[in-house]
Scaffold this active site. Sequence first.
Site, PDB file in Angstrom:
ATOM      1  N   ASP A  11       0.798  -1.225   0.000  1.00  0.00           N
ATOM      2  CA  ASP A  11       0.000   0.000   0.000  1.00  0.00           C
ATOM      3  C   ASP A  11       0.830   1.274   0.000  1.00  0.00           C
ATOM      4  O   ASP A  11       0.376   2.330   0.427  1.00  0.00           O
ATOM      5  CB  ASP A  11      -0.900  -0.017   1.248  1.00  0.00           C
ATOM      6  CG  ASP A  11      -0.101  -0.287   2.516  1.00  0.00           C
ATOM      7  OD1 ASP A  11       1.122  -0.043   2.507  1.00  0.00           O
ATOM      8  OD2 ASP A  11      -0.697  -0.730   3.513  1.00  0.00           O
ATOM      9  N   GLU A  15      -0.763  -8.943  -1.490  1.00  0.00           N
ATOM     10  CA  GLU A  15      -1.348  -8.399  -0.250  1.00  0.00           C
ATOM     11  C   GLU A  15      -2.544  -7.490  -0.598  1.00  0.00           C
ATOM     12  O   GLU A  15      -2.699  -6.372  -0.095  1.00  0.00           O
ATOM     13  CB  GLU A  15      -0.326  -7.634   0.593  1.00  0.00           C
ATOM     14  CG  GLU A  15      -0.723  -7.468   2.053  1.00  0.00           C
ATOM     15  CD  GLU A  15       0.309  -6.689   2.875  1.00  0.00           C
ATOM     16  OE1 GLU A  15       0.346  -5.445   2.774  1.00  0.00           O
ATOM     17  OE2 GLU A  15       1.080  -7.336   3.600  1.00  0.00           O
ATOM     18  N   GLU A  68      -2.102   5.107   3.109  1.00  0.00           N
ATOM     19  CA  GLU A  68      -2.055   3.718   2.639  1.00  0.00           C
ATOM     20  C   GLU A  68      -3.438   3.139   2.332  1.00  0.00           C
ATOM     21  O   GLU A  68      -3.599   2.363   1.395  1.00  0.00           O
ATOM     22  CB  GLU A  68      -1.326   2.843   3.665  1.00  0.00           C
ATOM     23  CG  GLU A  68       0.176   3.059   3.737  1.00  0.00           C
ATOM     24  CD  GLU A  68       0.585   4.224   4.624  1.00  0.00           C
ATOM     25  OE1 GLU A  68      -0.310   4.933   5.136  1.00  0.00           O
ATOM     26  OE2 GLU A  68       1.799   4.447   4.789  1.00  0.00           O
ATOM     27  N   HIS A  95       6.290   4.593  13.369  1.00  0.00           N
ATOM     28  CA  HIS A  95       6.706   5.506  12.301  1.00  0.00           C
ATOM     29  C   HIS A  95       5.556   6.088  11.484  1.00  0.00           C
ATOM     30  O   HIS A  95       5.772   6.933  10.624  1.00  0.00           O
ATOM     31  CB  HIS A  95       7.661   4.791  11.340  1.00  0.00           C
ATOM     32  CG  HIS A  95       6.980   3.765  10.473  1.00  0.00           C
ATOM     33  ND1 HIS A  95       6.286   4.112   9.345  1.00  0.00           N
ATOM     34  CD2 HIS A  95       6.865   2.434  10.590  1.00  0.00           C
ATOM     35  CE1 HIS A  95       5.778   3.006   8.795  1.00  0.00           C
ATOM     36  NE2 HIS A  95       6.108   1.986   9.535  1.00  0.00           N
ATOM     37  N   ARG A 148       2.720   8.001   9.520  1.00  0.00           N
ATOM     38  CA  ARG A 148       2.496   9.429   9.288  1.00  0.00           C
ATOM     39  C   ARG A 148       1.415  10.014  10.199  1.00  0.00           C
ATOM     40  O   ARG A 148       1.559  11.092  10.763  1.00  0.00           O
ATOM     41  CB  ARG A 148       2.013   9.659   7.858  1.00  0.00           C
ATOM     42  CG  ARG A 148       3.095   9.872   6.883  1.00  0.00           C
ATOM     43  CD  ARG A 148       2.577   9.783   5.473  1.00  0.00           C
ATOM     44  NE  ARG A 148       3.711   9.668   4.586  1.00  0.00           N
ATOM     45  CZ  ARG A 148       4.321  10.689   4.017  1.00  0.00           C
ATOM     46  NH1 ARG A 148       3.878  11.907   4.206  1.00  0.00           N
ATOM     47  NH2 ARG A 148       5.371  10.517   3.255  1.00  0.00           N
ATOM     48  N   HIS A 164      13.186   4.714  12.961  1.00  0.00           N
ATOM     49  CA  HIS A 164      12.978   4.885  11.514  1.00  0.00           C
ATOM     50  C   HIS A 164      13.706   6.151  11.048  1.00  0.00           C
ATOM     51  O   HIS A 164      13.671   7.168  11.746  1.00  0.00           O
ATOM     52  CB  HIS A 164      11.473   5.007  11.247  1.00  0.00           C
ATOM     53  CG  HIS A 164      11.089   4.825   9.811  1.00  0.00           C
ATOM     54  ND1 HIS A 164      11.269   5.810   8.872  1.00  0.00           N
ATOM     55  CD2 HIS A 164      10.541   3.772   9.150  1.00  0.00           C
ATOM     56  CE1 HIS A 164      10.839   5.371   7.688  1.00  0.00           C
ATOM     57  NE2 HIS A 164      10.393   4.134   7.838  1.00  0.00           N
TER      58      HIS A 164
END
Length: 408
Positions: free
Chosen positions: A98, A120, A134, A205, A207, A238
Amino acid sequence: MRRVVWCVVGTRPEAIKLAPLVSRLRREGNRLDTRLIATGQHRELLDRALADFDLHADFDLDVMKPSQTLADVLAAGVVGLDRLIAADRPDLIIGQGDTTSVLAAATAAFYRGVPFAHVEAGLRTGDRSAPFPEEMNRVLVGRLATLHFAPTHQAVENLLREGVARSSIVLTGNTVVDAVWSLDSRATRLPMEPPTKSYVLVTAHRREHQGEYLDRVCSALVELTRLRVDLSVVLPVHPNPAVRGALIDRLRDRERILLIDPVGYADFVALMRGSRLIVTDSGGVQEEAPAIGKRVIVIRDRTERAEGFGTGFVKLVGCDRDALIAAVDDLWERPEETSARIGPGRFANPYGDGWASERIARSVLNLLGIEPESAPTGFHATWDERRGETSGISSLGSAYVETVASNG
Ligand code: UD1
Ligand code: UDP
């Protein structure tokens, strides 16, 4: 004449989840030319993940730049892939998950009339803002794709509900289970000494979590180490500057909180194995933890991977500081239950059975009219009584027939 298949990767999770498939497809080298194409949305993380599987990109667009926006990555990805498709003329393009890279690959394939297969496929939270962006990427890629490799029954249902033709969906399991079980004994040595023998492994991590939410997670971790002297935190940070800056700011020099650079895949799986429990907002880690018999606390409001709840391995605590503290504190007291639901003869992973790449490869070969030359290969878990965990081994042949039968 050999048919050309591209596997496109951009970020760390795509590399990890497509690596077993690339290796499997390359075993059909007489009839199939499998090319690994990197957008380079990630640099160090991508290179590291590929290196862990002895893979190198055949072509790399190298799009990453400091402070890149979603639009930067999408635009550079579509334009770069479009030119490459025109030159290389693949028969099929495969993408995973994604990310912006998979959206770019599906879009470029669509514009050039090349069939696109989505690995996926069908994961949904139903909330277009979480995870952002995503969830929207998945929906859009689902419309662009011609073939959908859905990891679970729930994912198949999600696609059917959106009007995707049943004949274009294949239930495969998630290739991340193949990846984690393929590591075998490579993933047992810790890359560093944790501050205490028992530790919580943390990754964060996303967003939509940057800012206040990440502050709450940090505050909970500090409080947990204050409450329990036997608890420490190991946190691979990250490289996203927004994440890195916040975590270093809040957690640097805290007692028993160890911030480390991202580690390679085998090292990270060793860290998961060695941990008492895992706290994460990552998608892949939610699927890997049950595969190795570890409990995972998910610091998100909702997940597209709800299959784990029923197993007792996965607990969703949302964005609340106190809920996170309570959940860790509770599980810390009952570590033996971490692996209570698995054991010899009764291990089941809700996300896959180690044969996803084989199923996908067969489907791809079938689509291209190629008779497979290699014996079917998958991976399965063995139970380690002493460690109370699973480790993986590869297996040939008959199990494939059984797993296909049981998956329908
Ligand atoms: C992206 C994916 C997300 C995935 C995550 C995996 C999208 C929309 N999101 O997150 O689904 O979970 O990657 O990690 O595609 N950076 C480096 N070196 C690296 C990687 C990143 O320096 O190896 C820095 C760069 O400055 C970059 C920033 O991190 O600008 C963010 O990278 P980006 O790919 O934009 O991450 P996300 O979109 O947050
Ligand atoms: N991972 C890794 N090294 C690390 C942290 C994570 O190899 O230091 C692996 C982890 O096992 C999982 C994947 O990276 O397979 C998850 O990547 P990420 O959290 O970046 O993305 P997401 O899964 O959230 O999309």
